[in-house]
Scaffold this motif. Structure first.
Motif, PDB file in Angstrom:
ATOM      1  N   ILE A 494       0.850  -1.181   0.000  1.00 15.57           N
ATOM      2  CA  ILE A 494       0.000   0.000   0.000  1.00 15.57           C
ATOM      3  C   ILE A 494       0.889   1.235   0.000  1.00 15.57           C
ATOM      4  CG2 ILE A 494      -1.874   1.196   1.147  1.00 15.57           C
ATOM      5  CD1 ILE A 494      -2.568  -1.622   0.124  1.00 15.57           C
ATOM      6  N   ARG A 495       0.705   2.089  -1.059  1.00 16.54           N
ATOM      7  CA  ARG A 495       1.534   3.296  -1.163  1.00 16.54           C
ATOM      8  C   ARG A 495       0.871   4.497  -0.498  1.00 16.54           C
ATOM      9  NH1 ARG A 495       6.579   3.087  -1.847  1.00 16.54           N
ATOM     10  NH2 ARG A 495       6.840   4.737  -3.398  1.00 16.54           N
ATOM     11  N   SER A 496      -0.441   4.658  -0.687  1.00 22.54           N
ATOM     12  CA  SER A 496      -1.113   5.809  -0.087  1.00 22.54           C
ATOM     13  C   SER A 496      -2.608   5.523   0.007  1.00 22.54           C
ATOM     14  CB  SER A 496      -0.873   7.087  -0.903  1.00 22.54           C
ATOM     15  OG  SER A 496      -1.573   7.021  -2.141  1.00 22.54           O
ATOM     16  N   LEU A 497      -3.301   6.339   0.817  1.00 17.50           N
ATOM     17  CA  LEU A 497      -4.743   6.234   1.017  1.00 17.50           C
ATOM     18  C   LEU A 497      -5.348   7.619   0.887  1.00 17.50           C
ATOM     19  CD1 LEU A 497      -4.698   3.983   4.230  1.00 17.50           C
ATOM     20  CD2 LEU A 497      -5.036   3.207   1.879  1.00 17.50           C
ATOM     21  N   TYR A 498      -6.545   7.663   0.290  1.00 16.88           N
ATOM     22  CA  TYR A 498      -7.270   8.928   0.173  1.00 16.88           C
ATOM     23  C   TYR A 498      -8.746   8.638   0.418  1.00 16.88           C
ATOM     24  CZ  TYR A 498      -9.637  12.932  -1.906  1.00 16.88           C
ATOM     25  OH  TYR A 498     -10.461  14.018  -2.122  1.00 16.88           O
ATOM     26  N   CYS A 537       0.313   8.276  -5.438  1.00 13.04           N
ATOM     27  CA  CYS A 537      -0.445   9.248  -4.670  1.00 13.04           C
ATOM     28  C   CYS A 537      -1.673   9.696  -5.450  1.00 13.04           C
ATOM     29  CB  CYS A 537       0.439  10.461  -4.347  1.00 13.04           C
ATOM     30  SG  CYS A 537      -0.349  11.719  -3.314  1.00 13.04           S
ATOM     31  N   ILE A 538      -2.748  10.026  -4.735  1.00 20.54           N
ATOM     32  CA  ILE A 538      -3.960  10.573  -5.340  1.00 20.54           C
ATOM     33  C   ILE A 538      -4.263  11.918  -4.689  1.00 20.54           C
ATOM     34  CG2 ILE A 538      -6.449  10.305  -5.647  1.00 20.54           C
ATOM     35  CD1 ILE A 538      -6.083   7.330  -5.701  1.00 20.54           C
ATOM     36  N   LEU A 539      -4.391  12.960  -5.529  1.00 24.34           N
ATOM     37  CA  LEU A 539      -4.874  14.260  -5.096  1.00 24.34           C
ATOM     38  C   LEU A 539      -6.120  14.578  -5.911  1.00 24.34           C
ATOM     39  CD1 LEU A 539      -1.657  16.465  -4.744  1.00 24.34           C
ATOM     40  CD2 LEU A 539      -2.916  15.282  -2.952  1.00 24.34           C
ATOM     41  N   GLU A 540      -7.124  15.160  -5.263  1.00 23.76           N
ATOM     42  CA  GLU A 540      -8.359  15.520  -5.953  1.00 23.76           C
ATOM     43  C   GLU A 540      -8.477  17.031  -6.025  1.00 23.76           C
ATOM     44  OE1 GLU A 540     -13.211  14.733  -5.785  1.00 23.76           O
ATOM     45  OE2 GLU A 540     -11.913  14.088  -4.132  1.00 23.76           O
ATOM     46  N   ASN A 590       7.938  10.461  -6.731  1.00 26.19           N
ATOM     47  CA  ASN A 590       8.257   9.714  -5.522  1.00 26.19           C
ATOM     48  C   ASN A 590       6.993   9.432  -4.707  1.00 26.19           C
ATOM     49  OD1 ASN A 590      11.014   9.367  -5.817  1.00 26.19           O
ATOM     50  ND2 ASN A 590      11.470  11.397  -4.988  1.00 26.19           N
ATOM     51  N   GLY A 591       7.013   8.302  -4.004  1.00 20.02           N
ATOM     52  CA  GLY A 591       5.943   7.931  -3.095  1.00 20.02           C
ATOM     53  C   GLY A 591       6.538   7.406  -1.809  1.00 20.02           C
ATOM     54  N   GLY A 592       5.704   6.785  -1.004  1.00 21.03           N
ATOM     55  CA  GLY A 592       6.178   6.246   0.266  1.00 21.03           C
ATOM     56  C   GLY A 592       6.430   7.306   1.307  1.00 21.03           C
ATOM     57  N   CYS A 593       5.879   8.513   1.128  1.00 22.35           N
ATOM     58  CA  CYS A 593       6.097   9.598   2.078  1.00 22.35           C
ATOM     59  C   CYS A 593       4.746  10.078   2.600  1.00 22.35           C
ATOM     60  CB  CYS A 593       6.853  10.756   1.419  1.00 22.35           C
ATOM     61  SG  CYS A 593       6.183  11.255  -0.191  1.00 22.35           S
ATOM     62  N   GLU A 594       4.808  10.799   3.695  1.00 27.23           N
ATOM     63  CA  GLU A 594       3.588  11.314   4.338  1.00 27.23           C
ATOM     64  C   GLU A 594       3.760  12.814   4.567  1.00 27.23           C
ATOM     65  OE1 GLU A 594      -0.195  10.738   6.053  1.00 27.23           O
ATOM     66  OE2 GLU A 594       1.072   9.020   5.702  1.00 27.23           O
ATOM     67  N   PRO A 595       2.956  13.677   3.895  1.00 31.47           N
ATOM     68  CA  PRO A 595       1.934  13.300   2.914  1.00 31.47           C
ATOM     69  C   PRO A 595       2.561  12.957   1.566  1.00 31.47           C
ATOM     70  CG  PRO A 595       2.041  15.673   3.084  1.00 31.47           C
ATOM     71  CD  PRO A 595       3.005  15.158   4.110  1.00 31.47           C
ATOM     72  N   CYS A 596       1.776  12.244   0.732  1.00 33.49           N
ATOM     73  CA  CYS A 596       2.316  11.850  -0.577  1.00 33.49           C
ATOM     74  C   CYS A 596       2.247  12.997  -1.567  1.00 33.49           C
ATOM     75  CB  CYS A 596       1.577  10.632  -1.114  1.00 33.49           C
ATOM     76  SG  CYS A 596      -0.193  10.914  -1.395  1.00 33.49           S
ATOM     77  N   GLY A 597       1.387  13.967  -1.329  1.00 35.99           N
ATOM     78  CA  GLY A 597       1.270  15.162  -2.151  1.00 35.99           C
ATOM     79  C   GLY A 597       0.729  16.291  -1.308  1.00 35.99           C
ATOM     80  N   LEU A 598       0.888  17.533  -1.783  1.00 34.82           N
ATOM     81  CA  LEU A 598       0.562  18.693  -0.959  1.00 34.82           C
ATOM     82  C   LEU A 598      -0.302  19.663  -1.756  1.00 34.82           C
ATOM     83  CD1 LEU A 598       1.214  20.038   1.805  1.00 34.82           C
ATOM     84  CD2 LEU A 598       3.111  21.199   0.655  1.00 34.82           C
TER      85      LEU A 598
END
Length: 1008
Positions: A494-498, A537-540, A590-598
């Motif tokens: 699991i890379r990220s959750l939204y 990562c998913i950003l909406e 890149n992924g695996g970070c918190e947050p995955c996007g800003l």
């Protein structure tokens, strides 16, 4: 045609002042020459048709460009005598482009195709129809755009300019005349220094004084107005100084604006009301050579500038909507980030990056952060939280004061702000901890022991916490401290959750992305290149689009499409793809970070990559969707062009059918998704992706009717596609024609009749043969029966009668000797009498049996007394039985009867009683009645040694034909056969040493 890509043109350093911020658009340049498909490198004019294709005139034909491939049209394709084309012009069909070559031949371009047009008139001919006096006048020049190809060596006395609304402007050094429909409408005095400085925007005429940097407009009332220039162009330093000339690029096929070039920059100039011109910066960094002719076409929707010249082919400049921020250092590989203010980003390395200011650093972060850059968080109290291996630090944002440090037994993997101001701390092996941001000097509280592999945390409810791991997705419930997992994600990284609206969106490292809603898990299809396999990562955004980062670029997806797909209401999902050409420095995010996007407060999104932070404002990005028409360029049948009509008739034995497809698209070709399916009859279409060459090809097809469906996704939305259908008719072979089928039916009918006639003939012959055989066999059987009857009569006369006489004589002798009292002679005579009796009855029984076998049926049917019939047989064997000390008892009543052949029944009884007398000594033989249901019968039981089991089985089994022993006499055989003939049920029971019982059940006697 593979795109030739050169390096991106970058027009602004981040340290530029706000005054220069207008000139900051970034473009990506593609350079095409004859090495990439152009017939040669002289591009003289550029225009765009209604299908979105870019057309160019060259010294070696017309060229159509769809964004990927160049198609040349010349003498080999249309009826022209020269390939040297000069310019485009407007003609009577306002939806067409007209091209003119050096042999005064006109080619009309419409809907992606070029045709020879002998009816259209060039602008010169249109003008000479109005003013015949100007025919052949060398001092008159007809302007079809700027710069004009002749402006370096021709200074005409008159310039004629036409517009789309049947209007002509006749410009000279002293005046401007306006005509409409060949009628003079207006005469305006005007002193023009350069006739090549006149141009048209819409239907209005303008003049530019390069020395004064002044634009003038000619109103419909004849008034001349000095235009007020607004926007970006007046702020250009070279324009302000006035020492650099402005080069005008006016294209008839961009009627709403004109392009201005000065000091390496292009601007778009539009009319904004009477006497006002609005300028907008397009791009900079382009050096145009002064003595080289250029032609330009700018497409506002595509944000692409097409620039051609006489020697260097075609340059295409595409706007880059994304900006990549870097610190210009070795550590521009970014993961964790946080909003430092509404427009500045702080990275986990301690770098400050912004669109409006040069890069900076936060020293206290830079000091502590050396290798672990995956998490950095801020809070509402102005504190910054960072991790470094197994340590957690907290700093004050305003002055960098170090506040507190916590150490753990294992490395800290994830930091996450949950609900109710709880900081969740996931370690690699030592479990999950929580920490309140409001409690001073608090120590982390361990919530879950011995938990490792956590990759992402998300809290969507006060009751539980989502735990993303390297082996799946779990949910931890706070109240009862239990965990459950999401079936279907076991083993997935699991890379990220939204989360939004009770939906959970999940990205994974190997299987793309998922939706988990109300217990249902949906795995979405991958893109054509399978780049979404590793989704980070998913950003909406506010318009309802998801932005998903991967190792190979960025995807934009409509959330509504995904929801319809999950509900089964939509078959395919359109993915719009961005790569380096859109403004990234690398395709690998890149992924695996918190947050995955800003998401910043100013609306910008920031995404970490292997080379910088990628920034963009999602609401300002207009994706270039592939909504062009599907064009069939040509159809080849065995390498020969055929008509491209909707209905195609093909011969039966063709080698290959090739359909060349095209669609105009000037973005990334991965966004063009075309599929085709060849359907026969009512078959379900099987959609196949179209190859990069745009070619659909089939080898020999069976005869029949086919439909070739070609479908192109036009972008986001349900059923948003363009479809074309070609109908193919493959001719049937001679053996598939109707007449052949009728002939086959007739032939089959004839063959069937012949077969039936031959069959009937054969059957008749066979019947005759069978009749003859039956007659022959009947004769043989009759002869054999005659012989058998003769033998029976012979046995009856020659053996049976003498035996009867011998028996009676022996009996008489025995009776006389008994009177005389000679014991020896009495015994001998008795023995002779017994044997003679046996022989006589045996022969008699045998004759009766043979007669029954010869006839195969019952000869005599009568109703006889069973008591008397049995009594007669007892009398035959009484003396023999007495001699053996055996008593015979007849228990049958006088009213016992048998309906059938009494003689055959007598044979049965004789043989059973004879067998009982023979094997019984000093015993008893009882003949008694029996009844079973409606059937009557009798039972003959003796007290002898008992019949052997093999004989019992043989007698009790009506279908058994194998006699147990070769030594067995004819008696039992006759019993079994005659009971079958008389339909008497025979059952034998015996016990060794105690005796044997024969049970005879007679058929039910039918009433008379």
């Amino acid at each position: 045609m593979r795109l030739f890509l050169s390096s991106a043109v970058v027009f602004l350093l981040l340290c530029m002042q706000p005054l220069q911020a207008a000139d900051t658009l970034r473009f990506f340049r593609n350079h095409y020459t004859d090495e990439h498909g152009l017939p040669q490198n002289s591009v003289k004019a550029i225009a765009k048709d209604t299908y979105g294709y870019i057309w160019m005139t060259t010294e070696d034909g017309l060229v159509r460009f769809d964004g990927e491939r160049f198609v040349r049209i010349g003498k080999a394709d249309i009826a022209i005598s020269s390939n040297r084309f000069v310019y485009f012009f407007r003609g009577p069909d306002r939806h067409s482009i007209y091209a003119f070559n050096d042999m005064n031949e006109i080619v009309r371009i419409k809907d992606g195709r070029a045709y020879t047009d002998t009816q259209a008139l060039t602008p010169e001919r249109q003008w000479t129809k109005i003013h015949p006096s100007f025919a052949g006048e060398a001092s008159v020049n007809y302007s079809t755009g700027l710069p004009n190809k002749a402006d370096h060596f021709i200074m005409p006395d008159h310039v004629i300019i036409s517009t789309d609304d049947d209007q002509f402007f006749h410009c000279s050094a002293k005046e401007v005349l306006r005509y409409r429909s060949a009628s003079l409408q207006q005469r305006t005095p005007f002193n023009a220094k350069d006739l090549w400085s006149f141009f048209v925007i819409g239907s209005d005429l303008f003049y530019f004084d390069n020395a004064l940097k002044k634009f003038s407009s000619f109103g419909k009332n004849g008034q001349i107005t000095d235009c007020r220039l607004e926007g970006d162009l007046p702020r250009n330093p070279a324009f302000l100084k006035g020492n650099e000339p402005v080069r005008l690029f006016w294209n008839l096929f961009s009627p709403g604006f004109v392009l201005c070039y000065i000091n390496g920059s292009f601007y778009q100039l539009e009319q904004k009301g009477e006497g006002r011109l609005q300028s907008r910066f397009i791009l900079s960094g382009i050096e145009l050579e002064r003595n080289i002719n250029y032609t330009a076409f700018y497409d506002e929707k595509m944000q692409r500038l097409f620039l051609g010249n006489d020697t260097k082919g075609l340059h295409v400049y595409a706007a880059q909507p994304f900006v990549t921020l870097t610190a210009g250092q070795y550590d521009d590989v970014y993961y964790g980030q946080m909003a430092y203010d509404d427009k500045t980003i702080l990275t986990a390395q301690g770098n400050l990056l912004s669109l409006s200011s040069p890069p900076g650093v936060v020293p206290f972060i830079k000091k502590f952060m050396q290798t672990d850059f995956y998490s950095i968080l801020g809070d509402t109290r102005g504190l910054i939280w960072v991790k470094q291996q197994n340590r957690l630090y907290r700093f004050r944002k305003n002055d960098g004061t170090f506040e507190q440090k916590w150490e753990f037994k294992a490395d800290v993997k994830v930091l996450y702000w949950g609900q109710d101001s709880t900081l969740w701390i996931a370690t690699d092996g030592d479990g999950l901890f929580s920490l309140s941001r409001y409690k001073q000097d608090q120590q982390p509280e361990k919530v879950i022991n011995n938990l490792s592999g956590l990759s992402y945390l998300l809290q969507t409810s006060p009751d539980f916490l989502w735990l993303g791991t390297g082996k799946g997705l779990m949910r931890y419930y706070f109240k009862d401290k239990r965990r459950d997992s999401v079936t279907g994600l076991n083993g997935q990284y699991i890379r990220s959750l939204y989360a939004e609206n009770n939906r959970l969106w999940i990205t994974t490292y190997e299987r793309g992305f998922f939706l988990y809603e109300t217990g249902k898990l949906t795995n979405f299809p991958l893109d054509r290149g399978s780049f979404l396999t590793a989704s980070h990562c998913i950003l909406e955004d506010k318009k309802g689009y998801f932005w998903i980062t991967t190792n190979k670029g960025l995807f934009q997806i409509a959330k509504a499409d995904l929801l319809r797909y999950a509900e089964g209401k939509q078959e395919e999902v359109y993915y719009f793809y961005y790569d380096k050409r859109s403004g990234f420095l690398t395709n690998e995010f890149n992924g695996g970070c918190e947050p995955c996007g800003l998401q910043l407060e100013n609306g910008y999104f920031s995404l970490p990559s292997l080379n910088g932070l990628v920034l963009f404002h999602p609401e300002k990005i207009q994706p270039l969707l592939p909504d062009g028409t599907i064009l069939i360029d040509h159809i080849l049948l065995d390498q020969r062009k055929i008509s491209d009509s909707q209905h195609i008739h093909l011969p039966r034995q063709f080698g290959r059918l090739s359909v060349q497809l095209s669609t105009s698209y000037f973005g990334n070709r991965r966004n063009v998704q075309v599929f085709y399916a060849l359907v026969r009859g009512n078959d379900v279409p099987v959609w196949l992706p179209l190859g990069d060459d745009g070619l659909v090809s089939f080898s020999t097809l069976p005869s029949g009717e086919y439909a070739l469906h070609i479908r192109k996704l036009n972008g986001f939305g349900q059923n948003n596609y363009t479809e074309r259908v070609l109908y193919l008719h493959v001719a049937a072979a001679w053996f598939q024609q109707t007449w052949f089928y009728l002939l086959c039916v007739a032939a089959v009918g004839g063959l069937f009749w012949l077969f039936m006639w031959l069959r009937l003939r054969f059957i008749k012959r066979h019947n005759r043969f069978l009749a003859e055989g039956i007659q022959r066999k009947t004769s043989e059987l009759t002869h054999r029966n005659d012989i058998q009857e003769k033998i029976i009569r012979s046995v009856s006369h020659d053996i049976r009668t003498p035996l009867q006489y011998q028996w009676l004589l022996a009996k008489k002798m025995y009776e006389n000797m008994e009177k005389d009292g000679n014991v020896l002679f009495i015994q001998q005579a008795r023995t002779l009498s017994d044997n003679s009796s046996r022989m006589y009855h045996m022969v008699d029984n045998l004759l009766r049996y043979l007669k029954s076998q010869v006839s195969g049926k019952i000869q005599h049917t009568e109703r006889v007394s069973l008591h008397e019939l049995v009594e007669d047989k007892i009398q035959v064997f009484r003396e023999i039985a007495q001699g053996r000390g055996t008593q015979m008892v007849n228990e049958l009543t006088a009213d016992s009867y048998f309906a059938g052949d009494a003689q055959l029944l007598a044979v049965i009884l004789h043989n059973i009683i004879d067998n009982a007398v023979k094997f019984s000594r000093k015993g008893t033989i009882i003949i008694s009645p029996v009844k079973e249901g409606e059937r009557n019968g009798l039972r003959i039981c003796d007290t002898g040694p008992g019949l052997e089991p093999a004989y019992q089985h043989w007698l009790n089994n009506p279908h058994s034909t194998e006699v147990p022993s070769e030594q067995a006499g004819l008696g039992l055989l006759m019993v079994k056969e005659l009971t079958r003939l008389l339909q008497v049920k025979l059952t034998v029971t015996a016990t060794a040493g105690t005796g044997t019982c024969f049970h005879l059940l007679f058929p039910v006697e039918m009433p008379a």
